[in-house]
Design a protein around this motif. Structure first.
Motif, PDB file in Angstrom:
ATOM      1  N   SER A 187      22.585  84.147  33.777  1.00 13.66           N
ATOM      2  CA  SER A 187      22.824  83.026  34.630  1.00 13.66           C
ATOM      3  C   SER A 187      24.008  82.557  34.078  1.00 13.66           C
ATOM      4  N   LYS A 188      24.126  82.272  35.109  1.00 16.84           N
ATOM      5  CA  LYS A 188      25.366  81.781  34.520  1.00 16.84           C
ATOM      6  C   LYS A 188      25.060  80.899  33.345  1.00 16.84           C
ATOM      7  N   ASP A 189      23.877  80.309  33.265  1.00 16.95           N
ATOM      8  CA  ASP A 189      23.471  79.430  32.191  1.00 16.95           C
ATOM      9  C   ASP A 189      23.135  80.184  30.925  1.00 16.95           C
ATOM     10  N   ALA A 190      22.974  81.477  31.002  1.00 17.14           N
ATOM     11  CA  ALA A 190      22.587  82.249  29.821  1.00 17.14           C
ATOM     12  C   ALA A 190      23.634  82.116  28.743  1.00 17.14           C
ATOM     13  N   LYS A 191      23.193  81.978  27.492  1.00 15.97           N
ATOM     14  CA  LYS A 191      24.116  81.792  26.384  1.00 15.97           C
ATOM     15  C   LYS A 191      24.706  83.095  25.927  1.00 15.97           C
ATOM     16  N   GLU A 192      24.014  84.173  26.159  1.00 20.31           N
ATOM     17  CA  GLU A 192      24.508  85.461  25.719  1.00 20.31           C
ATOM     18  C   GLU A 192      24.496  86.420  26.874  1.00 20.31           C
ATOM     19  N   ARG A 193      25.486  87.287  26.926  1.00 22.05           N
ATOM     20  CA  ARG A 193      25.525  88.343  27.919  1.00 22.05           C
ATOM     21  C   ARG A 193      25.632  89.664  27.230  1.00 22.05           C
TER      22      ARG A 193
ATOM     23  N   PRO B 268      20.258  89.043  25.661  1.00 17.52           N
ATOM     24  CA  PRO B 268      19.478  87.839  25.975  1.00 17.52           C
ATOM     25  C   PRO B 268      17.994  88.162  26.070  1.00 17.52           C
ATOM     26  N   LEU B 269      17.161  87.174  25.819  1.00 18.58           N
ATOM     27  CA  LEU B 269      15.709  87.336  25.851  1.00 18.58           C
ATOM     28  C   LEU B 269      15.132  86.606  27.060  1.00 18.58           C
ATOM     29  N   LEU B 270      14.198  87.261  27.733  1.00 22.51           N
ATOM     30  CA  LEU B 270      13.517  86.597  28.838  1.00 22.51           C
ATOM     31  C   LEU B 270      12.831  85.327  28.357  1.00 22.51           C
ATOM     32  N   SER B 271      12.276  85.363  27.158  1.00 21.83           N
ATOM     33  CA  SER B 271      11.563  84.198  26.617  1.00 21.83           C
ATOM     34  C   SER B 271      12.472  82.998  26.387  1.00 21.83           C
ATOM     35  N   ASP B 272      13.793  83.244  26.321  1.00 21.34           N
ATOM     36  CA  ASP B 272      14.740  82.138  26.112  1.00 21.34           C
ATOM     37  C   ASP B 272      15.238  81.538  27.414  1.00 21.34           C
ATOM     38  N   LEU B 273      14.943  82.179  28.541  1.00 21.55           N
ATOM     39  CA  LEU B 273      15.399  81.632  29.814  1.00 21.55           C
ATOM     40  C   LEU B 273      14.597  80.379  30.150  1.00 21.55           C
TER      41      LEU B 273
ATOM     42  N   ILE C 163      13.719  85.692  36.007  1.00 19.38           N
ATOM     43  CA  ILE C 163      14.777  86.704  36.026  1.00 19.38           C
ATOM     44  C   ILE C 163      15.525  86.652  37.353  1.00 19.38           C
ATOM     45  N   LEU C 164      14.795  86.506  38.454  1.00 14.54           N
ATOM     46  CA  LEU C 164      15.418  86.430  39.769  1.00 14.54           C
ATOM     47  C   LEU C 164      16.443  85.295  39.824  1.00 14.54           C
ATOM     48  N   LYS C 165      16.056  84.115  39.350  1.00 10.15           N
ATOM     49  CA  LYS C 165      16.963  82.955  39.382  1.00 10.15           C
ATOM     50  C   LYS C 165      18.149  83.177  38.458  1.00 10.15           C
ATOM     51  N   TRP C 166      17.896  83.690  37.257  1.00 10.38           N
ATOM     52  CA  TRP C 166      18.987  83.921  36.297  1.00 10.38           C
ATOM     53  C   TRP C 166      19.973  84.944  36.838  1.00 10.38           C
ATOM     54  N   PHE C 167      19.462  86.024  37.396  1.00  7.61           N
ATOM     55  CA  PHE C 167      20.341  87.065  37.927  1.00  7.61           C
ATOM     56  C   PHE C 167      21.108  86.558  39.144  1.00  7.61           C
ATOM     57  N   GLU C 168      20.450  85.814  40.001  1.00  8.31           N
ATOM     58  CA  GLU C 168      21.108  85.304  41.196  1.00  8.31           C
ATOM     59  C   GLU C 168      22.263  84.363  40.822  1.00  8.31           C
ATOM     60  N   ASP C 169      22.100  83.585  39.751  1.00  4.14           N
ATOM     61  CA  ASP C 169      23.128  82.642  39.304  1.00  4.14           C
ATOM     62  C   ASP C 169      24.212  83.303  38.458  1.00  4.14           C
TER      63      ASP C 169
ATOM     64  N   VAL D 263      15.961  91.516  27.300  1.00  6.06           N
ATOM     65  CA  VAL D 263      14.777  91.939  26.565  1.00  6.06           C
ATOM     66  C   VAL D 263      13.550  91.221  27.126  1.00  6.06           C
ATOM     67  N   VAL D 264      12.557  91.998  27.554  1.00  9.86           N
ATOM     68  CA  VAL D 264      11.328  91.437  28.110  1.00  9.86           C
ATOM     69  C   VAL D 264      10.144  91.866  27.252  1.00  9.86           C
ATOM     70  N   GLY D 265       9.025  91.218  27.445  1.00  6.15           N
ATOM     71  CA  GLY D 265       7.817  91.546  26.697  1.00  6.15           C
ATOM     72  C   GLY D 265       7.086  92.733  27.290  1.00  6.15           C
ATOM     73  N   ARG D 266       6.119  93.235  26.537  1.00  5.00           N
ATOM     74  CA  ARG D 266       5.339  94.386  26.995  1.00  5.00           C
ATOM     75  C   ARG D 266       4.479  94.066  28.215  1.00  5.00           C
ATOM     76  N   ASP D 267       4.333  92.781  28.511  1.00  6.11           N
ATOM     77  CA  ASP D 267       3.569  92.435  29.699  1.00  6.11           C
ATOM     78  C   ASP D 267       4.260  92.899  30.978  1.00  6.11           C
ATOM     79  N   ARG D 268       5.545  93.220  30.888  1.00  6.21           N
ATOM     80  CA  ARG D 268       6.280  93.721  32.048  1.00  6.21           C
ATOM     81  C   ARG D 268       6.426  95.242  32.021  1.00  6.21           C
TER      82      ARG D 268
END
Length: 570
Positions: free
Chosen positions: A6-12, A150-155, A321-327, A447-452
């Motif tokens: 996202s654009k809001d993500a701190k790391e790419r 970036p980590l999904l858990s940090d979004l 993830i959808l919102k982060w990727f869209e932004d 990076v996502v968890g094993r739940d995905r």
């Protein structure tokens, strides 16, 4: 059409340019013969063909990706079969007779509607690479570990994803596998996987729920193969939930010829269906473009495509993830998981220069095996959950004659998979995850968890998923039980339980599936048949040796077990 379903993500993540591919010098080949007219029967050469080049590194199973650098020129075609302009023709083409036969065979398949032009171009380019002896090895010295992802858990937990975003999104499930390695003869997605529900039951329930709660304009596509299309259509016609018309839902994967290992000519089995194979899930890009479905989706205002495997029911369309990727500014996003010891023989993500690349086992030189399997060094693997911006994909495929130039994957098989004595063939494939390079700085990984990531590739996986170690969520996905803390049990049942019918003998269908929620590792060895009893609970590490096959089948009585319980068999 109805179905039960996202654009809001701190790391790419760095991502980027195409990798370089190692080439091996081809052996001497026969001098090219003049092109023959497409309709003229071919005269066989008097001399036997030259020995084929050393085969590229191969794998018995389909690997997930192979990397390559730069694009090859468009493949040369014989008269009457998709001839390319002169400035695009390769100067040298090995195996001209075999090449002509393949081109004509594919042209006939194109006229029947079995294959698209972009797929033919991709296949013939890879055939030329095969003949030239290219291997696509990626040296450890040329890569570094992927870091700073970036980590999904940090979004941020943002539940305000608008219905408009869902309405511009396409959910795609790869549904081309038969699961023959598990003893199945129909689409693998029709296997009962949890509480009497098939993969497709759960998938269509996910789509139905998103349409009802987010946007009725959400689009859904199943990429079938020529082997799964009929079974899938029958399922969708006889279930009960509307996920769209068959014309909108169905995308058929192309099919390509199997190649004889000794002559490089098309396979010629008495059963014509065995002479063809799917070209891997990397074909999705050529299939989307060649059928004009990609252009149609863009014209309808669709912007984002989420792709995942039909046997990975953890791969739902996550709103974060959808919102982060869209932004974001990215056009391509790959979900990755951290590797464990159980994953060390599979491929991994790496960085080469400014780009992210995937390296599979078949791309690893023997001397680099220790580094390849070092899960502390190379920490991440591809889940095959991908997010792609459709306008960017259409631009890329249009620029490259309807396809993406993906690394070639060479599988060594027999033409009849059930007959190890049948002719040896090459199957040429590509993997869609390898496209992470093609999008350059516009691609990333998260990076996502094993739940995905809860795929079912073997009967070991199936037993674990059918047990209480996995649960069905209220969004109709399958995920690890909370007590597992993100780590699945390790199950090893031995070769006699590789097929689903044998597994169901072991567990009496579903009646005697053991409790594995508290089990770290279950190992079954021995030749004698085994039966579990209803009410069996395994804890921590459990080992069972049934001994030789000289007596009657062994039964493990109901109870709670830990350690070596071979002496408990009756």
């Amino acid at each position: 059409m109805g179905c039960t379903s996202s654009k809001d993500a701190k790391e790419r993540a760095p991502a980027g340019k195409k990798t370089e591919q190692v080439k091996t010098a081809p052996p001497k080949a026969p001098a090219p013969e003049p092109a023959k007219d497409a309709k003229t029967p071919e005269k066989k050469p008097d001399a036997p063909p030259a020995a084929p080049p050393a085969a590229p590194a191969a794998t018995e199973e389909k690997v997930e990706s192979k990397e390559k650098a730069g694009e090859e020129p468009a493949a040369e075609q014989p008269a009457g079969a998709l001839a390319a302009p002169e400035d695009e023709q390769p100067k040298i083409s090995g195996r001209p007779d075999a090449r002509q036969k393949l081109s004509l065979l594919l042209e006939m398949a194109r006229l029947r509607g079995d294959v698209t032009d972009p797929c033919i171009r991709a296949f013939m380019e890879n055939f030329d690479k095969l003949v030239a002896g290219e291997t696509g090895k990626i040296s450890e010295a040329d890569i570094t570990p992927a870091t700073g992802l970036p980590l999904l858990s940090d979004l941020p937990d943002d539940s305000t994803v608008s219905p408009q975003i869902y309405g511009k999104t396409v959910v795609v499930k790869l549904n081309g596998g038969l699961g023959t390695g598990m003893g199945l003869s129909k689409a693998k997605s029709l296997l009962e996987v949890k509480q009497g529900q098939k993969f497709l039951d759960l998938i269509v329930k996910q789509v139905e729920q998103m349409k009802n709660t987010q946007s009725k304009n959400l689009s859904f596509i199943l990429m079938n193969s020529f082997s799964t299309e009929r079974d899938t259509k029958e399922f969708l016609e006889n279930c009960g939930v509307d996920v769209g018309s068959w014309e909108d839902v169905n995308l058929v994967q192309n099919k390509v010829p199997k190649i004889m290992q000794d002559t490089f000519e098309p396979a010629r089995h008495s059963n014509p269906e065995l002479n063809w194979c799917p070209p891997g899930h990397g074909d999705i890009f050529a299939a989307l473009h060649g059928t004009q479905k990609l252009e149609q989706l863009v014209n309808k205002g669709k912007e984002i495509m989420f792709i995942s495997n039909s046997d990975n029911l953890g791969a739902t369309m996550d709103p974060k993830i959808l919102k982060w990727f869209e932004d974001s500014d990215y056009d391509f996003l790959m979900e990755v998981c951290e590797r464990t010891e159980a994953d060390k023989k599979g491929g991994h993500l790496a960085q080469k220069g400014d780009s992210l690349v995937l390296r599979e086992a078949a791309q690893c030189a023997d001397e680099d095996a220790d580094d390849f399997q070092d899960v502390q060094k190379h920490k991440y693997f591809n889940t095959n959950n991908l997010w792609i911006r459709l306008t960017a994909l259409l631009r890329k495929t249009t620029e490259n004659k309807g396809k993406l130039t993906l690394p070639m994957i060479v599988n060594q098989k027999t033409v009849d998979p059930t007959d190890k004595n049948s002719d040896k063939v090459f199957q040429l494939e590509t993997a869609m995850g390898a496209a992470i390079e093609i999008f350059g700085s516009k691609s990333a990984a998260i990076v996502v968890g094993r739940d995905r990531f809860a795929p079912v590739k073997t009967c070991n996986d199936l037993l674990a998923v059918r047990s209480d170690a996995f649960v069905v969520t209220d969004t109709h996905s399958i995920t690890l039980a909370p007590e597992r803390n993100g780590v699945p049990p390790t199950v090893s049942l031995g070769d006699q339980y590789k097929m689903v019918p044998a597994l169901e003998e072991l567990t009496s269908g579903y009646d005697a599936v053991p409790s594995l929620v508290g089990c770290d590792k279950l190992t079954v060895t021995g030749a004698a048949p085994l039966k579990f009893s209803a009410g069996t609970v395994f804890k921590e590490t459990v080992a069972i040796d049934t001994g030789d096959n000289s007596g009657e089948p062994k039964t493990l009585p109901a109870g709670e077990y830990t350690g070596d319980v071979s002496d408990k068999l009756e």
